[in-house]
Motif scaffolding. Structure first.
Motif, PDB file in Angstrom:
ATOM      1  N   LEU A 136       0.252   5.602  -3.825  1.00  0.00           N
ATOM      2  CA  LEU A 136       1.523   5.071  -4.666  1.00  0.00           C
ATOM      3  C   LEU A 136       2.363   4.600  -3.970  1.00  0.00           C
ATOM      4  N   GLU A 137       2.845   5.556  -2.920  1.00  0.00           N
ATOM      5  CA  GLU A 137       4.001   5.499  -2.130  1.00  0.00           C
ATOM      6  C   GLU A 137       3.901   4.204  -1.324  1.00  0.00           C
ATOM      7  N   GLY A 187       5.332  -3.506  -2.425  1.00  0.00           N
ATOM      8  CA  GLY A 187       5.759  -4.424  -3.399  1.00  0.00           C
ATOM      9  C   GLY A 187       7.052  -4.330  -3.257  1.00  0.00           C
ATOM     10  N   PHE A 188       7.791  -3.288  -2.761  1.00  0.00           N
ATOM     11  CA  PHE A 188       9.318  -3.595  -2.682  1.00  0.00           C
ATOM     12  C   PHE A 188       9.674  -4.479  -1.572  1.00  0.00           C
ATOM     13  N   HIS A 207      -3.693  -3.045   6.083  1.00  0.00           N
ATOM     14  CA  HIS A 207      -3.322  -1.984   6.807  1.00  0.00           C
ATOM     15  C   HIS A 207      -2.375  -1.161   5.718  1.00  0.00           C
ATOM     16  N   THR A 208      -2.481  -1.137   4.571  1.00  0.00           N
ATOM     17  CA  THR A 208      -1.834  -0.423   3.503  1.00  0.00           C
ATOM     18  C   THR A 208      -2.983   0.518   2.688  1.00  0.00           C
ATOM     19  N   ASP A 209      -2.809   1.910   2.612  1.00  0.00           N
ATOM     20  CA  ASP A 209      -3.547   2.606   1.669  1.00  0.00           C
ATOM     21  C   ASP A 209      -3.168   2.429   0.501  1.00  0.00           C
ATOM     22  N   LEU A 210      -4.148   1.370  -0.373  1.00  0.00           N
ATOM     23  CA  LEU A 210      -4.028   1.010  -1.677  1.00  0.00           C
ATOM     24  C   LEU A 210      -4.256   2.286  -2.578  1.00  0.00           C
TER      25      LEU A 210
END
Length: 249
Positions: A83-84, A90-91, A77-80
């Motif tokens: 970048l943001e 990752g954070f 569910h993350t747009d790889l």
């Protein structure tokens, strides 16, 4: 109530307790603890780095399993290509890892016991202290045993409301002054000033003035389910200090 006598006072200061040679009107009592050792030469009382060792590790493990099991869903569910979004993911998991390591270290890194010895024959105190930077996941901490004259010891009662905690801190002063040069806990959320009364009675009058202690407990004698304590370092006094703190001059 008069203000604190020591410079500086301990955080959360509430009261200065009687000095090491002053009489106390309180009933000597260690609460639910029993001395590790008590005879005419020295008294050793236990201290715990935290209450209920093992609970934090167990909860942290469950927290880590949940975070890792949720990782595939988060990636899907993350747009790889954004970048943001990738940096945010990752954070988030770096924060999970950092907090997990800190919590595991807080539970497993301190020794099984942090005893303090009070030697009547030498009029000295020996504390098995543990120092660490709680925020640093790479800091394993270290044992810092210290020894001071009994006449240098002062006791302060403290409490705070956020989070709700209370206890007694031992402060070491420069002889002839109220200037503090070292400070470490005596008890936290335990017998408080009654434990200090117990120690002062022992140092001033000896074990015969105290109620008979319960059965002594070896801090390396653990029950099968005390897994966190089994993984924690054993108590290992420096040889010279160990001998001095248990004997008369």
């Amino acid at each position: 109530m008069s203000g604190p006598a020591l410079v500086p006072p301990c955080p959360g200061w509430k009261e200065d307790l009687p000095g090491p040679c002053d009489s106390t009107l309180l009933q000597p009592n260690l609460g639910n603890q029993t001395p590790n050792h008590q005879d005419d030469i020295y008294l050793e009382i236990p201290r715990s780095a935290m209450a209920y060792r093992g609970v934090v590790s167990a909860l942290t493990l469950l927290y880590l399993i949940w975070a890792l099991s949720d990782l595939p869903w988060m990636i899907n569910h993350t747009d790889l290509t954004d970048l943001e979004s990738v940096l945010l993911l990752g954070f988030m998991y770096a924060l999970y890892s950092w907090s997990s390591i800190i919590l595991f270290r807080a539970d497993l890194a301190p020794p099984r016991d942090l005893p303090i010895r009070f030697n009547r024959a030498r009029h000295k105190i020996y504390a098995y202290n543990f120092k660490h930077q709680w925020w640093n996941p790479f800091d394993k901490g270290k044992v810092v045993p210290v020894s001071y004259e009994w006449s240098q010891v002062r006791a302060e009662r403290w409490s705070r409301t956020s989070p709700l905690k209370w206890g007694v801190t031992l402060s070491i002063v420069v002889p002839g002054t109220n200037n503090v040069i070292d400070r470490f806990p005596l008890v936290t959320m335990g017998a408080d000033q009654y434990a200090w009364a117990y120690i002062c009675t022992y140092m001033q009058q000896g074990p015969s003035a105290l109620p008979p202690p319960g059965e002594h407990k070896d801090h390396n004698d653990l029950l099968w389910y005390e897994i966190a304590l089994r993984l924690a370092p054993k108590v290992n006094w420096p040889a010279d200090m160990d001998l001095e703190s248990r004997t008369a001059p």
